[in-house]
Design an enzyme around this catalytic site. Structure first.
Site, PDB file in Angstrom:
ATOM      1  N   ALA A 286       0.703  -1.137   0.114  1.00  0.00           N
ATOM      2  CA  ALA A 286      -0.012  -0.087   0.087  1.00  0.00           C
ATOM      3  C   ALA A 286       1.047   1.243  -0.004  1.00  0.00           C
ATOM      4  O   ALA A 286       2.072   1.161  -0.086  1.00  0.00           O
ATOM      5  CB  ALA A 286      -0.867   0.025   1.150  1.00  0.00           C
ATOM      6  N   SER A 287       0.306   2.284   0.024  1.00  0.00           N
ATOM      7  CA  SER A 287       1.232   3.450  -0.099  1.00  0.00           C
ATOM      8  C   SER A 287       1.857   4.024   1.212  1.00  0.00           C
ATOM      9  O   SER A 287       2.935   4.522   1.007  1.00  0.00           O
ATOM     10  CB  SER A 287       0.101   4.746  -0.349  1.00  0.00           C
ATOM     11  OG  SER A 287      -0.828   4.735   0.737  1.00  0.00           O
ATOM     12  N   LEU A 288       1.320   3.401   2.302  1.00  0.00           N
ATOM     13  CA  LEU A 288       2.043   3.798   3.447  1.00  0.00           C
ATOM     14  C   LEU A 288       2.851   2.564   4.084  1.00  0.00           C
ATOM     15  O   LEU A 288       3.480   2.591   4.990  1.00  0.00           O
ATOM     16  CB  LEU A 288       1.157   4.305   4.732  1.00  0.00           C
ATOM     17  CG  LEU A 288       0.394   5.360   4.292  1.00  0.00           C
ATOM     18  CD1 LEU A 288      -0.634   6.027   5.314  1.00  0.00           C
ATOM     19  CD2 LEU A 288       1.189   6.553   3.882  1.00  0.00           C
ATOM     20  N   VAL A 291       2.340  -5.509   3.515  1.00  0.00           N
ATOM     21  CA  VAL A 291       1.988  -6.620   4.493  1.00  0.00           C
ATOM     22  C   VAL A 291       2.589  -8.011   3.954  1.00  0.00           C
ATOM     23  O   VAL A 291       2.789  -8.199   2.967  1.00  0.00           O
ATOM     24  CB  VAL A 291       0.527  -6.831   4.349  1.00  0.00           C
ATOM     25  CG1 VAL A 291       0.066  -7.993   5.289  1.00  0.00           C
ATOM     26  CG2 VAL A 291      -0.164  -5.413   4.678  1.00  0.00           C
ATOM     27  N   ASP A 440     -11.425   5.510   4.971  1.00  0.00           N
ATOM     28  CA  ASP A 440     -10.759   5.178   3.749  1.00  0.00           C
ATOM     29  C   ASP A 440     -11.005   3.952   3.438  1.00  0.00           C
ATOM     30  O   ASP A 440     -10.411   3.150   3.155  1.00  0.00           O
ATOM     31  CB  ASP A 440      -8.976   5.498   3.923  1.00  0.00           C
ATOM     32  CG  ASP A 440      -8.427   5.235   2.995  1.00  0.00           C
ATOM     33  OD1 ASP A 440      -8.974   5.388   1.656  1.00  0.00           O
ATOM     34  OD2 ASP A 440      -7.160   4.870   3.054  1.00  0.00           O
TER      35      ASP A 440
END
Length: 831
Positions: A286-288, A291, A440
């Site tokens: 993901a952007s941040l 996993v 989100d």
């Protein structure tokens, strides 16, 4: 106004175009551009484009450089600047078609120069602990807002503290701002040029590709922004959607050795002290964060979320860039519209949410709270939240239950429709009931569970960005929906002021007609082309060119959730209407809060159900009761975005509605419908007893054709003047007069919802079935004549003994009888 002033500064070669623009002066500048281009011959098209761009750009640039408060001098300087700017661009443009792009670049540069000069940090409200007061959910204790990392960078969002930190390294901020402008300025100018020259359609794919490439290059903050746009197939063209989807599916991973080192540093130990297994490569990015799939020492499968390296300093610099960009947008927008939105405040709200996402311990606590709320709500059993392992969670590492699932957006349309029903249930409870909502819910955060005990359910992931809405704001949202649907424009203006869309001192005479014109099309018979939140949002933006309409910061959080959910739903059902589907939740909130004594919601309920004469609108009551038990009218049953008279074609039966009315949730409706229920009972009793009395007399008629009818014995009647004896015929006319034409019509039409609640069926061909025995007729007459509560109650109950409504009458008898006594008392007064 400024568009006209600066248009006159253009020289003779542009005079024809200037005239075109001035004729359309009352409209927004961008609309003037479009109309001018469409209504001129091809050989004039380039001149019109150039003039329009010049008007917009010079107006913006001149206003930005003008000396506020010294209007005459500012006007002279602005006109001079306009001439210089247009002349300069004409000299430098290699072709006439390039002029709009060049002028847009100059306008942006002028706006940037002003923002660079005037840039100051936004003001923020702090609580007693020194923590920022906002809508973003902070589950950590108050001391966390004072924490900094090893370099002194604030770990909790604060504009002031971040400015202080980066003020010690101005070169880094300047460099990042330059990186952003390097991408943004030519892209915006190119898009503007393509728009005014009619080439936007041809350039869509290139512009979308360039934008996505820029977002990926600029990093996580801008990727996050692109992800919000990537789920709007009803807003963006297919070319843009195709490119933006890369931000969901093609996010680059970072090195797994780096990820393992981050985990070691956070835990202060080796990985095998916590995990027996950990995948070599990430299973999702993901952007941040990214996993990994792991297994704890006890064998439990887990998802291990690891934050990207240097995410905090990168995002904190990006938010500085976005605040400055918001300043540029504010300057430009203020020249072209009447909008009063504080774009810096919007960016700060978005920025705080994004910054807070970097605290995985706060995210874990949000996740636990959301799970508890869902588990406590029966209608939300179709949605789950993964368990969190707090003992293994730190600020940069989050460990939670492993879920095997598929993105909801990737399923067939029918599966999406089924999943959206569950997602909608949870989301609307978040918004209207809990005031605690996921900010989100993009496609990657909504999965369909493929296996295990929760197979077939929807799983909600990623709780880094959660917001909270106070009860007062939730009440205002509900009353705004009610006032809009009932076209109570004064009430709606009050709601918009309370929600901070409009200023307290706004000019209602100016504001009301604009709001009526824009919003009426979404009501019954309004004829709006599209009935979704996006279309409504776009039309709301058109109001900003005419009235000082602002977008409060918390609305940006709410809109982010709404557009995401609706965007996914539209893939499964192009006619999906979130506001229409939300009506049961609005009703639930309305009844709950009015039942708790909220004067605001009680007034809204009365305004919804009562007509101008104070009578209950029966069709609207029927729709409300259906919504109250969770049945919403289908889109095909509704005639507008909001249609309070839309009754589901297949709804709950009367027994379910009676049970609801007798429950605590129905207590707020009772005072409004008891009078109508009593009126209906009176009409039913009158119609039944008169019909039964005629049958009774017919049965007593002698068999001989000319034999006289034997007189009926008189009945004692208690009146205000004492006891009187009355013949049954006279007593019938006094207590149960014949129904008038209006009463017959009411009983056959408007009273149907009340008849349904009483369990009295209406045959479309035969009308009401009100046959009663002669004995029952005399019992009713005798009871009414005695005026004894117990006798009357028993007689009416017996009259309804075969009907489901007996329970409702029995439970509410005290209130119903008071209303009946009032009616019967008026009839007895003249005896």
């Amino acid at each position: 106004m400024e568009g006209r002033v600066f248009a006159t500064a253009l020289q003779r070669p542009l005079s024809e175009a200037r005239t075109t623009l001035e004729l359309a002066a009352p409209q927004p500048a961008t609309q003037r551009v479009t109309q001018a281009i469409r209504h001129r011959e091809p050989h004039i098209k380039a001149q019109v484009s150039l003039a329009a761009a010049g008007v917009i750009s010079t107006a913006a640039a001149a206003r930005l450089i003008s000396l506020r408060g010294r209007r005459s001098l500012a006007a002279q300087k602005s006109r001079h600047q306009a001439r210089v700017l247009v002349s300069s661009v004409l000299r430098n443009a290699t072709a006439l078609e390039e002029a709009p792009q060049k002028l847009a670049e100059e306008a942006i540069k002028a706006a940037v120069a002003t923002v660079d000069k005037d840039d100051v940090p936004g003001k923020e409200v702090l609580d007693d602990e020194g923590c920022r007061v906002s809508y973003v959910s902070h589950q950590r204790d108050a001391s966390s807002c004072q924490q900094v990392d090893e370099d002194g960078l604030p770990l909790v969002y604060s504009v002031t503290k971040l400015n202080e930190y980066w003020g010690r390294s101005p070169g880094e901020l300047t460099g990042r701002w330059g990186d952003f402008l390097g991408f943004a300025t030519p892209w915006i100018a190119k898009a503007f040029g393509a728009g005014v020259t009619g080439n936007l359609k041809n350039e869509e794919a290139n512009l979308a590709r360039e934008a996505v490439d820029a977002m990926q290059t600029l990093g996580p903050t801008f990727i996050k922004l692109g992800q919000v746009l990537s789920i709007r197939p009803d807003v963006l063209p297919p070319a843009a959607m195709k490119e933006l989807s890369r931000l969901q599916d093609e996010i680059a991973t970072f090195d797994s050795d780096t990820a393992r080192e981050i985990i070691r540093k956070e835990y202060g130990c080796e990985l095998d002290a916590v995990f027996s297994e950990l995948s070599d490569e990430p299973v999702a990015a993901a952007s941040l964060a990214q996993v990994y799939k792991g297994r704890l020492l006890d064998g439990t499968e887990v998802a291990v979320k690891v934050q990207r390296p240097n995410a905090l300093p990168t995002i904190s610099k990006d938010l500085y860039v976005m605040r400055k960009a918001a300043g540029v947008v504010t300057e430009l927008v203020n020249n072209l519209t009447a909008q009063s939105t504080d774009f810096k405040a919007l960016v700060e709200t978005f920025g705080e949410g994004l910054y807070t996402e970097l605290d995985f311990q706060n995210e874990a606590l949000n996740q636990i709270k959301m799970s508890e709320l869902i588990e406590q709500t029966p209608n939300c059993k179709g949605v789950i939240v993964p368990n969190v392992f707090m003992e293994h969670t730190t600020r940069r590492v989050l460990v939670s239950q492993w879920i095997d699932g598929t993105k909801l957006s990737e399923l067939p349309a029918e599966r999406i429709k089924a999943g959206i029903r569950d997602a909608q249930e949870v989301f609307l409870n978040q918004l209207l009931a809990w005031g605690f909502f996921h900010g989100d819910p993009h496609p990657g955060n909504l999965l369909y569970v493929n296996s295990g005990p929760d197979e077939g359910k929807l799983v909600l992931l990623d709780f880094g960005f959660v917001a909270q809405i106070p009860e007062e704001d939730r009440d205002n949202i509900v009353t705004a929906v009610i006032h809009l649907g009932t076209q109570n424009w004064d009430g709606l203006i009050d709601d918009l002021i309370a929600l901070k869309f409009l200023a307290q001192d706004c000019n209602r005479t100016t504001v009301t007609p604009v709001i009526q014109r824009v919003l009426r099309q979404y009501l019954v018979g309004g004829g709006a082309a599209a009935m979704n939140f996006s279309a409504l949002g776009q039309d709301l933006l058109t109001m900003t060119t005419e009235i000082p309409f602002s977008i409060p910061p918390y609305v940006s959080l709410l809109a982010r959730s709404i557009v995401t959910l609706e965007g996914i739903a539209l893939k499964g059902n192009p006619s999906y209407q979130l506001v229409g589907e939300a009506y049961p939740y609005v009703v639930r909130k309305l009844l709950e809060r009015s039942g708790d004594g909220s004067a605001q919601l009680t007034m809204a309920l009365r305004g919804l159900l009562l007509d101008a004469n104070g009578r209950v609108q029966s069709v609207r009551l029927s729709a409300l009761l259906q919504a109250a038990v969770g049945v919403a009218a289908a889109a095909s049953d509704r005639q507008g975005f909001i249609d309070f008279d839309a009754v589901p074609s297949e709804g709950a039966d009367s027994e379910q509605l009676v049970l609801f009315l007798l429950s605590p949730s129905g207590r707020s409706v009772k005072p409004l419908i008891v009078k109508e229920l009593a009126t209906t009972i009176d009409l039913v009793v009158r119609s039944a007893t008169r019909s039964g009395f005629l049958q009774f007399k017919q049965a007593l008629k002698p068999p001989l054709p000319f034999a006289p009818m034997p007189p009926l014995p008189p009945v004692p009647l208690i009146t205000p003047r004492g006891l009187k004896l009355k013949a049954p015929e006279d007593l019938l006319d006094i207590l149960e007069p014949k129904l008038g034409r209006d009463e017959e019509i009411y009983l056959q039409s408007n009273a149907q919802v009340f008849l349904g609640l009483l369990g009295i069926e209406v045959d479309p061909n035969k009308g009401l079935d009100l046959s009663v025995s002669p004995k029952r007729v005399m019992d009713v007459l005798g009871a009414l004549a005695s005026q004894k509560d117990d006798d009357v109650r028993n007689a009416v109950s017996q009259l309804l003994s075969q009907r489901r409504g007996r329970g409702l009458v029995t439970e509410w008898w005290g209130d119903v009888y008071n209303n009946l006594q009032e009616v019967w008392g008026k009839r007895l007064a003249n005896v």
